[in-house]
Motif scaffolding. Structure first.
Motif, PDB file in Angstrom:
ATOM      1  N   ASN A  24     -35.529  27.864  -7.779  1.00 45.98           N
ATOM      2  CA  ASN A  24     -36.462  27.111  -8.500  1.00 45.98           C
ATOM      3  C   ASN A  24     -36.525  25.528  -7.904  1.00 45.98           C
ATOM      4  O   ASN A  24     -36.745  24.449  -8.841  1.00 45.98           O
ATOM      5  N   MET A  30     -24.834  39.790 -21.344  1.00 42.69           N
ATOM      6  CA  MET A  30     -24.270  39.601 -20.177  1.00 42.69           C
ATOM      7  C   MET A  30     -24.222  38.029 -19.845  1.00 42.69           C
ATOM      8  O   MET A  30     -25.100  37.400 -20.276  1.00 42.69           O
ATOM      9  N   ALA A  31     -23.102  37.636 -19.440  1.00 37.07           N
ATOM     10  CA  ALA A  31     -23.020  36.152 -18.883  1.00 37.07           C
ATOM     11  C   ALA A  31     -23.887  35.755 -17.744  1.00 37.07           C
ATOM     12  O   ALA A  31     -24.207  36.457 -16.870  1.00 37.07           O
ATOM     13  N   ARG A  32     -24.427  34.466 -17.862  1.00 33.87           N
ATOM     14  CA  ARG A  32     -25.082  33.978 -16.872  1.00 33.87           C
ATOM     15  C   ARG A  32     -24.319  33.590 -15.590  1.00 33.87           C
ATOM     16  O   ARG A  32     -23.033  33.213 -15.914  1.00 33.87           O
ATOM     17  N   PRO A  33     -24.696  33.821 -14.405  1.00 33.06           N
ATOM     18  CA  PRO A  33     -23.646  33.572 -13.488  1.00 33.06           C
ATOM     19  C   PRO A  33     -23.586  31.838 -13.063  1.00 33.06           C
ATOM     20  O   PRO A  33     -24.598  31.187 -13.713  1.00 33.06           O
ATOM     21  N   LYS A  34     -22.291  31.701 -12.654  1.00 32.24           N
ATOM     22  CA  LYS A  34     -22.091  30.265 -12.521  1.00 32.24           C
ATOM     23  C   LYS A  34     -22.933  29.515 -11.772  1.00 32.24           C
ATOM     24  O   LYS A  34     -23.255  30.217 -10.517  1.00 32.24           O
ATOM     25  N   MET A  35     -23.575  28.478 -11.825  1.00 35.08           N
ATOM     26  CA  MET A  35     -24.223  27.832 -11.154  1.00 35.08           C
ATOM     27  C   MET A  35     -23.574  26.611 -10.252  1.00 35.08           C
ATOM     28  O   MET A  35     -23.025  25.696 -11.328  1.00 35.08           O
ATOM     29  N   ARG A  53     -28.801  23.249  -7.527  1.00 32.81           N
ATOM     30  CA  ARG A  53     -27.859  24.224  -8.109  1.00 32.81           C
ATOM     31  C   ARG A  53     -28.014  25.419  -7.232  1.00 32.81           C
ATOM     32  O   ARG A  53     -28.930  25.909  -6.886  1.00 32.81           O
ATOM     33  N   ARG A  85     -26.255  29.599  -7.045  1.00 36.49           N
ATOM     34  CA  ARG A  85     -25.518  30.678  -7.644  1.00 36.49           C
ATOM     35  C   ARG A  85     -24.310  30.858  -6.747  1.00 36.49           C
ATOM     36  O   ARG A  85     -24.467  30.892  -5.526  1.00 36.49           O
TER      37      ARG A  85
END
Length: 59
Positions: free
Chosen positions: A37, A1-6, A41, A43
């Motif tokens: 964190n 699964m692709a990581r969400p754009k930050m 950045r 999401r």
């Protein structure tokens, strides 16, 4: 699964048309979009949810 754009902070600020100083004041009061964190950045989904909550609160 692709990581969400930050989104980087400048991208967020441009989109919500807010200065960095205002963002940091809102962040200190817990009113700015949550940045995971402690990174500067965000999401896309988190920014959209925050924006929606701000619109609902203004209505």
């Amino acid at each position: 699964m692709a990581r969400p754009k930050m989104l980087k902070l400048p991208e967020v600020l441009e989109e919500i048309e807010m200065s960095r100083a205002v963002f940091y004041r809102m962040r200190a009061r817990g009113k700015a979009p949550k940045l995971p964190n402690g990174q500067l950045r965000c999401r896309r989904a988190d920014l959209d949810a925050w924006w929606s909550a701000m619109e609902d609160a203004a209505a």
